[in-house]
Design a protein around this motif. Structure first.
Motif, short mmCIF file in Angstrom:
data_model
loop_
_atom_site.label_atom_id
_atom_site.label_comp_id
_atom_site.label_asym_id
_atom_site.label_seq_id
_atom_site.Cartn_x
_atom_site.Cartn_y
_atom_site.Cartn_z
N CYS A 100 0.85 -1.19 0.00
CA CYS A 100 0.00 0.00 0.00
C CYS A 100 0.89 1.24 0.00
O CYS A 100 1.65 1.47 0.93
CB CYS A 100 -0.92 0.01 1.21
SG CYS A 100 -1.95 1.49 1.27
N ASP A 102 -0.05 4.07 0.40
CA ASP A 102 -0.67 5.08 1.23
C ASP A 102 -0.20 4.93 2.68
O ASP A 102 0.41 5.83 3.25
CB ASP A 102 -2.19 4.95 1.12
CG ASP A 102 -2.91 6.19 1.60
OD1 ASP A 102 -2.32 6.94 2.39
OD2 ASP A 102 -4.07 6.40 1.18
N CYS A 103 -0.47 3.77 3.27
CA CYS A 103 -0.09 3.56 4.66
C CYS A 103 1.24 2.82 4.79
O CYS A 103 1.81 2.73 5.88
CB CYS A 103 -1.17 2.78 5.40
SG CYS A 103 -1.41 1.11 4.80
N CYS A 140 -4.47 -0.45 -0.06
CA CYS A 140 -5.00 -1.54 0.74
C CYS A 140 -6.48 -1.28 1.08
O CYS A 140 -6.97 -0.16 0.91
CB CYS A 140 -4.18 -1.75 2.00
SG CYS A 140 -4.48 -0.55 3.30
N CYS A 143 -7.14 1.68 3.56
CA CYS A 143 -6.93 3.01 2.99
C CYS A 143 -7.96 3.33 1.91
O CYS A 143 -8.38 4.47 1.77
CB CYS A 143 -5.52 3.12 2.42
SG CYS A 143 -4.26 3.16 3.71
#
Ligand SMILES: [Zn+2]
Ligand SMILES: [Zn+2]
Ligand SMILES: [Zn+2]
Ligand SMILES: [Zn+2]
Lengths: 148, 148
Positions: A100, A102-103, A140, A143
């Motif tokens: 991911c 993002d995270c 993910c 997110c």
DNA sequence: CTGAGATGGCAACAATATAACAACTCGGCC
DNA sequence: GGCCGAGTTGTTATATTGTTGCCATCTCAG
């Protein structure tokens, strides 16, 4: 050794079985990776290993990583230049990673269909596979939910 | 534009259609990659672009590569830190690479079963895939034949 | 105890990639 | 033509990632 046992304990016993040593530095690197919920770069590990003023040199970490990679205790995420601890190092396996962006969480999966289709595709070309790098970069579930 | 047409010519027309410019530097980088039968590192491309005493700086190559990657004209081989020209850049595609560690040749394939199974595996985890890195390192048919 | 092999510390280095800012090029427009 | 502005390129410096070589130290079998 059941799956529930602590990864470090299992790693210890795996090394014993194979007649190799899970030395202090190697165990520290593995512990740091397993404690992290995302992949760490070699120099991040280095930083985490600092003990007061005492600072380690890169080869220490890279040598430990070489050992851990060789014995399947950690994996390298090629697209990130980073490393993650393996959750089921007992048996050699070719896994895939969901990353991911993002995270930062990386999930290791071992999907039989992927492994199988990739094997077939290689076979068609008469190619003898030795190492597989399968990394999917995206968002993910958490997110995706959070950000729409 | 038929598949048989020269890759550079096709790249030119793709860029025109998209309203972006395949400038001299970008075309040079693409030409160098397409002329090579194996992936080239950024600094190898840099070396190949040297024009007499005049030597270029890394950003020139990396910027050209960024553009070419963005438009799917080249692919990055993550496990090698190297780049290859794409043979069918007309349509976006998620491909897989067979990398011979013996002769260095890299074959780009686009296997539907692999793409599909990888998509399913991601779906199961609720993961939204955006970029895929699939690289198989091993021995190609020619080298396997040669070396037993 | 002793010597071979494995491990670790250290310094320097190599390879890969990016940041920041100035200069230039190419269209469109007056 | 001359001007403007976005995109592109040049240049310098620097950040990040990974390696090599050398020697000290530790471990363990014999
Ligand atoms: Zn694993
Ligand atoms: Zn996430
Ligand atoms: Zn392609
Ligand atoms: Zn080969």
């Amino acid at each position: 050794m059941p799956m529930s046992t602590d990864v470090l304990t299992r790693a210890e016993s795996i090394c014993q079985q194979r007649g190799v040593r899970l030395t202090t530095q190697r165990r520290r690197v593995l512990a740091i990776l397993c404690a992290s919920n995302r992949p760490l770069g070699a120099y991040e590990i280095l930083e985490a290993m600092r003990d007061g003023a005492r600072t380690l040199a890169p080869p220490t970490v890279y040598r430990a990583l070489d050992f851990l990679l060789e014995h399947g205790l950690v994996h390298k995420i090629e697209s990130m230049h980073a490393f993650v601890g393996c959750n089921h190092p007992e048996h050699p396996h070719s896994s895939q990673f969901l990353i991911c962006h993002d995270c930062g969480v990386v999930t290791e999966i071992d999907d039989a269909a992927v492994t199988q289709s990739l094997g077939s595709a290689a076979d068609v070309s008469g190619f003898r596979a030795q190492r597989r790098v399968v990394e999917v970069i995206g968002t993910c579930a958490q997110c995706a939910e959070k950000n729409g």
